[in-house]
Design a protein around this motif. Structure first.
Motif, PDB file in Angstrom:
ATOM      1  N   GLY A  78      32.435  -9.636  23.824  1.00 26.65           N
ATOM      2  CA  GLY A  78      33.289  -9.454  24.381  1.00 26.65           C
ATOM      3  C   GLY A  78      33.310 -11.222  25.242  1.00 26.65           C
ATOM      4  N   GLY A  79      32.897 -11.725  24.290  1.00 21.70           N
ATOM      5  CA  GLY A  79      32.908 -13.339  24.777  1.00 21.70           C
ATOM      6  C   GLY A  79      31.366 -13.721  25.264  1.00 21.70           C
ATOM      7  N   TYR A  80      31.123 -15.022  24.929  1.00 19.13           N
ATOM      8  CA  TYR A  80      29.630 -15.616  24.777  1.00 19.13           C
ATOM      9  C   TYR A  80      30.422 -16.472  26.141  1.00 19.13           C
ATOM     10  N   GLY A  81      31.073 -16.683  26.550  1.00 22.65           N
ATOM     11  CA  GLY A  81      31.634 -17.513  27.799  1.00 22.65           C
ATOM     12  C   GLY A  81      31.022 -16.679  29.528  1.00 22.65           C
ATOM     13  N   ASN A  82      31.073 -15.141  29.321  1.00 17.21           N
ATOM     14  CA  ASN A  82      30.990 -14.388  30.581  1.00 17.21           C
ATOM     15  C   ASN A  82      29.754 -13.195  29.590  1.00 17.21           C
ATOM     16  N   PRO A  83      28.554 -13.959  30.551  1.00 15.37           N
ATOM     17  CA  PRO A  83      27.708 -13.094  30.206  1.00 15.37           C
ATOM     18  C   PRO A  83      27.680 -11.580  31.487  1.00 15.37           C
ATOM     19  N   LEU A  84      28.258 -11.154  31.575  1.00 11.73           N
ATOM     20  CA  LEU A  84      28.873 -10.248  32.195  1.00 11.73           C
ATOM     21  C   LEU A  84      29.576  -9.376  31.369  1.00 11.73           C
ATOM     22  N   LYS A  85      29.815 -10.059  30.760  1.00  9.99           N
ATOM     23  CA  LYS A  85      31.204  -9.595  29.999  1.00  9.99           C
ATOM     24  C   LYS A  85      30.783  -9.030  29.074  1.00  9.99           C
ATOM     25  N   SER A  86      29.942  -9.682  28.708  1.00  6.91           N
ATOM     26  CA  SER A  86      29.611  -9.455  27.858  1.00  6.91           C
ATOM     27  C   SER A  86      28.561  -7.918  27.923  1.00  6.91           C
ATOM     28  N   ALA A  87      27.902  -8.069  29.196  1.00  6.90           N
ATOM     29  CA  ALA A  87      26.796  -6.891  29.396  1.00  6.90           C
ATOM     30  C   ALA A  87      26.925  -5.864  29.113  1.00  6.90           C
ATOM     31  N   GLY A  88      28.640  -5.780  29.569  1.00  2.00           N
ATOM     32  CA  GLY A  88      29.636  -4.734  30.048  1.00  2.00           C
ATOM     33  C   GLY A  88      29.801  -3.844  28.696  1.00  2.00           C
ATOM     34  N   GLY A  89      29.920  -4.526  27.626  1.00  2.00           N
ATOM     35  CA  GLY A  89      30.949  -4.286  26.388  1.00  2.00           C
ATOM     36  C   GLY A  89      29.638  -3.519  25.594  1.00  2.00           C
ATOM     37  N   ALA A  90      28.467  -4.157  25.993  1.00  2.00           N
ATOM     38  CA  ALA A  90      27.770  -3.783  25.114  1.00  2.00           C
ATOM     39  C   ALA A  90      26.978  -2.408  25.553  1.00  2.00           C
ATOM     40  N   ALA A  91      27.498  -1.948  26.964  1.00  2.00           N
ATOM     41  CA  ALA A  91      26.831  -1.101  27.748  1.00  2.00           C
ATOM     42  C   ALA A  91      27.844   0.314  27.344  1.00  2.00           C
ATOM     43  N   VAL A  92      29.418   0.239  26.643  1.00  2.00           N
ATOM     44  CA  VAL A  92      30.263   0.442  26.432  1.00  2.00           C
ATOM     45  C   VAL A  92      29.434   0.845  24.590  1.00  2.00           C
ATOM     46  N   LEU A  93      29.030  -0.393  24.143  1.00  2.00           N
ATOM     47  CA  LEU A  93      28.837  -0.158  22.902  1.00  2.00           C
ATOM     48  C   LEU A  93      27.273   0.920  22.196  1.00  2.00           C
ATOM     49  N   GLY A  94      26.496   0.909  23.840  1.00  2.00           N
ATOM     50  CA  GLY A  94      25.361   2.660  23.425  1.00  2.00           C
ATOM     51  C   GLY A  94      25.472   3.433  23.992  1.00  2.00           C
ATOM     52  N   ALA A  95      26.361   3.786  24.549  1.00  2.00           N
ATOM     53  CA  ALA A  95      27.614   4.901  25.469  1.00  2.00           C
ATOM     54  C   ALA A  95      27.506   5.475  23.673  1.00  2.00           C
ATOM     55  N   THR A  96      28.728   4.364  23.051  1.00  2.00           N
ATOM     56  CA  THR A  96      29.358   4.902  21.731  1.00  2.00           C
ATOM     57  C   THR A  96      28.481   5.520  20.509  1.00  2.00           C
ATOM     58  N   GLU A  97      27.531   4.622  21.026  1.00  2.00           N
ATOM     59  CA  GLU A  97      26.274   4.842  19.711  1.00  2.00           C
ATOM     60  C   GLU A  97      25.309   6.443  20.267  1.00  2.00           C
ATOM     61  N   THR A  98      25.088   5.940  21.510  1.00  2.00           N
ATOM     62  CA  THR A  98      23.992   7.820  21.542  1.00  2.00           C
ATOM     63  C   THR A  98      25.538   9.334  21.722  1.00  2.00           C
TER      64      THR A  98
END
Length: 298
Positions: free
Chosen positions: A245-265
């Motif tokens: 997601g890019g370390y320079g944008n924490p909100l973008k990183s959070a969005g990518g991580a949320a997609v990962l969590g949904a995919t994993e579930t």
């Protein structure tokens, strides 16, 4: 249809957890510029301290369960955030200033210290919390099948989402957020403008430790227990998805991580569970390759 809706509902708390962890990690990475598995270790350490002090409160101090849980939460919060600030000030900050690549090696040492400290404090036992706030909240009914989440899942989701939203607001709209962006872009130039890069570093690292602590406490309260294996898995996934997601944008990183969590579930619901982590990590590696950026990290 009802089964799919239930899995989507189940994905929401997991997505919130991953998003909060990724947000905090990105805030810390902005000032360290090095991969740091200490973050996952603090997540696990918070959970194990909660187990330890709740057990002490309930079995040794003879407190009722709510009081024992409050006692455990308070001391686990103090111990973990204190450990995070100490690590940032004594270990990470000096290494970042003198030899940044050694941060990666030092993180392994910190991980071992935290892991062994918690393991010895618990006397090598696995402690479980009793279930609480497990009343189901029904969102939709299809005959005999109900789409539900428990009260603790909804509470945890709300707190983690609030962490991300409040953090994003601080970074975007406050003076400290502008100073953080200046230090992450060029710490020397920021110092020439009168900004203390060291203070910004400590606040950023402490804030990340705070997020890891809160997430560790909430996760342990839901799952009932915590170990360092789980903390490392969460930490590695967050590290990799934040890189995509890019370390320079924490909100973008959070969005990518949320997609990962949904995919994993959803994979856990429809795919073979034994292959879940392999598939998730393989997907993350593929995304890292596809999103690779040619850049030099000083």
């Amino acid at each position: 249809m009802a089964y799919l809706l239930q899995q989507l509902a189940n994905a929401v708390p997991v997505a919130a957890l991953y998003a909060a962890l990724a947000f905090g990690y990105a805030v810390a990475f902005g000032v360290t510029r090095r991969a740091d598995i200490t973050y996952g270790a603090l997540f696990a350490f918070a959970g194990q301290m909660l187990l330890l002090f709740t057990d002490v409160g309930y079995n040794r101090l003879i407190l009722v369960l709510p009081a024992a849980l409050a006692f455990g939460v308070l001391l686990a919060f103090l111990y973990t955030t204190g450990a995070g600030l100490l690590i940032g000030r004594v270990v990470v900050r000096p290494l970042v200033a003198r030899s940044p690549n050694t941060v990666i090696v030092a993180a392994f040492g910190v991980l071992i210290v935290l892991m062994e400290t918690a393991w010895l404090a618990l006397d090598t036992r696995t402690v479980w919390l009793p279930p609480f706030f497990n009343t189901r909240v029904v969102f939709w009914t299809d005959g005999a099948f109900e789409v539900t989440l428990t009260q603790i899942q909804l509470f945890n989701t709300a707190v983690m989402a609030a962490l991300v939203l409040i953090g994003a607001g601080v970074l975007r709209y406050t003076t400290w957020g502008r100073i953080w962006r200046a230090v992450t872009d060029e710490p020397l130039a920021a110092e020439l403008c009168g900004v203390s890069a060291e203070k910004v570093f400590l606040v950023a690292y402490g804030s990340a430790a705070l997020v890891a602590t809160v997430c560790g406490l909430l996760s342990t309260s839901y799952y009932g227990t915590m170990d360092f294996g789980a903390g490392l898995i969460f930490g590695l996934k967050v590290l990799m998805v934040a890189a995509v997601g890019g370390y320079g944008n924490p909100l973008k990183s959070a969005g990518g991580a949320a997609v990962l969590g949904a995919t994993e579930t959803l994979w856990s619901a429809y795919g073979p569970l034994i292959w879940r982590d392999l598939v998730i990590f393989s997907l993350l590696v593929l995304l890292l390759v596809l999103s690779r950026r040619e850049r030099i990290i000083p």
